[in-house]
Design an enzyme around this catalytic site. Structure first.
Site, PDB file in Angstrom:
ATOM      1  N   GLY A  72     -18.280  74.631  33.489  1.00  0.00           N
ATOM      2  CA  GLY A  72     -16.977  73.976  33.371  1.00  0.00           C
ATOM      3  C   GLY A  72     -15.820  74.902  33.692  1.00  0.00           C
ATOM      4  N   SER A  73     -15.897  76.135  33.227  1.00  0.00           N
ATOM      5  CA  SER A  73     -14.791  77.074  33.474  1.00  0.00           C
ATOM      6  C   SER A  73     -14.613  77.327  34.961  1.00  0.00           C
ATOM      7  CB  SER A  73     -15.054  78.408  32.764  1.00  0.00           C
ATOM      8  OG  SER A  73     -15.108  78.219  31.373  1.00  0.00           O
ATOM      9  N   ASN A 152     -11.148  69.126  23.295  1.00  0.00           N
ATOM     10  CA  ASN A 152     -12.340  69.676  22.651  1.00  0.00           C
ATOM     11  C   ASN A 152     -12.139  70.010  21.179  1.00  0.00           C
ATOM     12  OD1 ASN A 152     -10.714  71.517  24.354  1.00  0.00           O
ATOM     13  ND2 ASN A 152     -11.850  73.119  23.326  1.00  0.00           N
ATOM     14  N   GLN A 180     -15.475  67.343  28.001  1.00  0.00           N
ATOM     15  CA  GLN A 180     -15.803  66.691  26.732  1.00  0.00           C
ATOM     16  C   GLN A 180     -15.959  65.175  26.868  1.00  0.00           C
ATOM     17  OE1 GLN A 180     -16.485  68.037  23.733  1.00  0.00           O
ATOM     18  NE2 GLN A 180     -16.057  70.150  24.313  1.00  0.00           N
ATOM     19  N   ALA A 201     -22.786  70.941  32.200  1.00  0.00           N
ATOM     20  CA  ALA A 201     -24.060  70.365  31.744  1.00  0.00           C
ATOM     21  C   ALA A 201     -24.331  70.619  30.254  1.00  0.00           C
ATOM     22  CB  ALA A 201     -25.213  70.915  32.582  1.00  0.00           C
ATOM     23  N   HIS A 202     -23.904  71.786  29.760  1.00  0.00           N
ATOM     24  CA  HIS A 202     -24.339  72.165  28.399  1.00  0.00           C
ATOM     25  C   HIS A 202     -23.611  71.446  27.272  1.00  0.00           C
ATOM     26  CE1 HIS A 202     -21.178  75.127  26.933  1.00  0.00           C
ATOM     27  NE2 HIS A 202     -20.796  74.930  28.173  1.00  0.00           N
ATOM     28  N   THR A 238     -26.548  81.122  46.288  1.00  0.00           N
ATOM     29  CA  THR A 238     -27.793  80.353  46.241  1.00  0.00           C
ATOM     30  C   THR A 238     -27.758  79.417  45.046  1.00  0.00           C
ATOM     31  OG1 THR A 238     -28.966  82.162  47.296  1.00  0.00           O
ATOM     32  CG2 THR A 238     -30.314  80.549  46.117  1.00  0.00           C
ATOM     33  N   CYS A 326     -13.893  79.854  21.736  1.00  0.00           N
ATOM     34  CA  CYS A 326     -13.256  81.023  22.332  1.00  0.00           C
ATOM     35  C   CYS A 326     -12.286  81.678  21.363  1.00  0.00           C
ATOM     36  CB  CYS A 326     -12.484  80.623  23.570  1.00  0.00           C
ATOM     37  SG  CYS A 326     -13.307  79.344  24.489  1.00  0.00           S
TER      38      CYS A 326
END
Ligand SMILES: *Cc1c(COP(=O)(O)O)cnc(C)c1O
Length: 394
Positions: A72-73, A152, A180, A201-202, A238, A326
């Site tokens: 996301g970042s 978030n 989110q 994804a996480h 890659t 964070c």
């Protein structure tokens, strides 16, 4: 306590077994570099295409508008810096909000050091921007509006339809950090007039370190990562094939289950919030009802420190957060809580509990009971509480 009760799904989620099952062959059997020519690589190339289709379908984009990133970042940084530098001849003005994730805010600070002007829109006490403020802020020099879909920390879901409509009318590009929102809220980039959208994804039961940026066809954007010709020469490196496969599966599952998932989490959330607000001198941060993320609760308890609550909760087997992952570890109160107008001393006593697939009613009830004990224990030791009781004032 055996297994901890995990109430920090907004920080990250576990990987669902179905997601992991689809990923594993791409570490071992189908390991070919997708850019290679031999048939071993055909399988990996096909898997990436399939994931791209799944991601596109989940937000009603076209497959060739999806670009995979390292999370996301990276997607947020790419959207901001890529648009800023590609459109600097048109203007140097970008509009965002005071409650964005640090991936947006710190990218904005970097752009400010490089000649761009950023307007940080204020939010009201529930975390909503005002459309009139946005309209007033847009000028001839504005090249991008970046406003998060859902917050978030306090769960506020912005009026994305109206924002998108206004930006399209004013011919200004609109990016939204939807990390989110994906999997929790219906997203249709066409109907909502979204030009760029970030996801990870996480946060939806997929692997860490994988995300995507949707870029509407025809939008000019500079590269963030330069190198080889991957992702149609827009994002070098890659491909993280297994990660991409995981994102594809995770977002497909999330879309299929969204209605039931949201309904379940909304019920748990409202039960949790109702229980916690019975604790004296507590307040809910963020909105109530359907404009709040289904799994999010964020409560302030006066006279005590959020960090202390977290430590004691951890001791009692509960994983929670005081704001964003964070900022935990630093003693600054959350920028989001300050932005909704809370004074420092109240913002310090905040607790974010975010629920997900594994959360049960029993978990919620245990957490309510435990938070109540923890808060009263900490207040017993708090000189602020002591003063307050003695003075008997407000
Ligand atoms: C988690 C999160 C991010 C960052 O995503 P990563 O994949 O951890 O880099 C960005 N924005 C929001 C709103 C988030 O919740």
């Amino acid at each position: 306590m055996n297994k901890p009760i995990y109430m920090d799904y907004a920080a990250t989620t576990y990987v669902k077994p179905e997601v992991l099952d689809e990923m594993i062959p791409y570490f071992t059997e189908h390991f070919g570099n997708p850019s290679s020519i031999y048939s071993l690589s055909r399988e990996t190339k096909k898997a990436i295409d399939k994931a791209r289709d799944r991601v596109a379908k989940a937000i009603n984009a076209d497959s060739n508008e999806i670009y995979f990133t390292g999370g996301g970042s990276e997607a947020d940084n790419w959207a901001l810096k890529g648009i800023a530098f590609a459109h600097k001849n048109k203007g140097n003005h970008i509009i965002t909000t005071t409650i964005e994730h640090h991936a947006i805010l710190h990218a904005c600070e970097y752009l400010e050091k490089n000649g761009f002007e950023i307007t940080y829109l204020p939010v009201d006490e529930y975390g909503f921007i005002k459309i009139e403020d946005l309209e007033k802020a847009i000028s001839d020099k504005t090249i991008l509006v970046s406003i998060m879909f859902a917050n978030n920390e306090i769960g506020t879901i912005q009026p994305i339809n109206e924002i998108g409509k206004l930006c399209r009318e004013k011919k200004v590009l609109f990016h939204t950090d939807a990390v989110q929102a994906v999997g929790n809220v219906n997203i249709d980039v066409k109907e909502m007039n979204i030009d760029l959208l970030s996801m990870a994804a996480h946060k939806i039961y997929g692997p860490k370190g994988t995300g995507a940026l949707y870029i509407k066809k025809g939008v000019k954007i500079d590269n963030l990562v330069h190198g080889g010709g991957q992702e149609r020469s827009k994002r070098a490196g890659t491909e993280n094939v297994a990660g991409i496969v995981g994102l594809g599966k995770a977002i497909e599952l999330a879309s299929e289950n969204m209605e039931a998932h949201s309904k379940k989490l909304t019920e748990l959330r409202d039960r949790l919030i109702e229980g916690l607000l019975k604790i004296p001198y507590s307040r809910l941060n963020g909105p109530v009802g359907e404009k709040r993320l289904p799994g999010n609760a964020n409560i302030c308890f006066r006279f005590i420190e959020g960090e202390a609550i977290l430590l004691l909760l951890d001791h009692m087997g509960i994983c929670a957060s005081s704001g964003s992952a964070c900022t935990s570890g630093s003693l600054d109160p959350s920028h989001v809580l300050l932005a909704i107008g809370l004074p420092h001393e109240i913002a310090h006593g905040s607790l974010r509990l975010s629920m997900g697939d594994g959360t049960t009613v029993e978990d919620v009830d245990y957490v309510i009971e435990t938070v109540e004990k923890v808060v009263s224990r900490l207040r017993d030791m708090s000189p602020l509480w002591d003063d307050f009781i003695k003075k008997g004032d407000k």
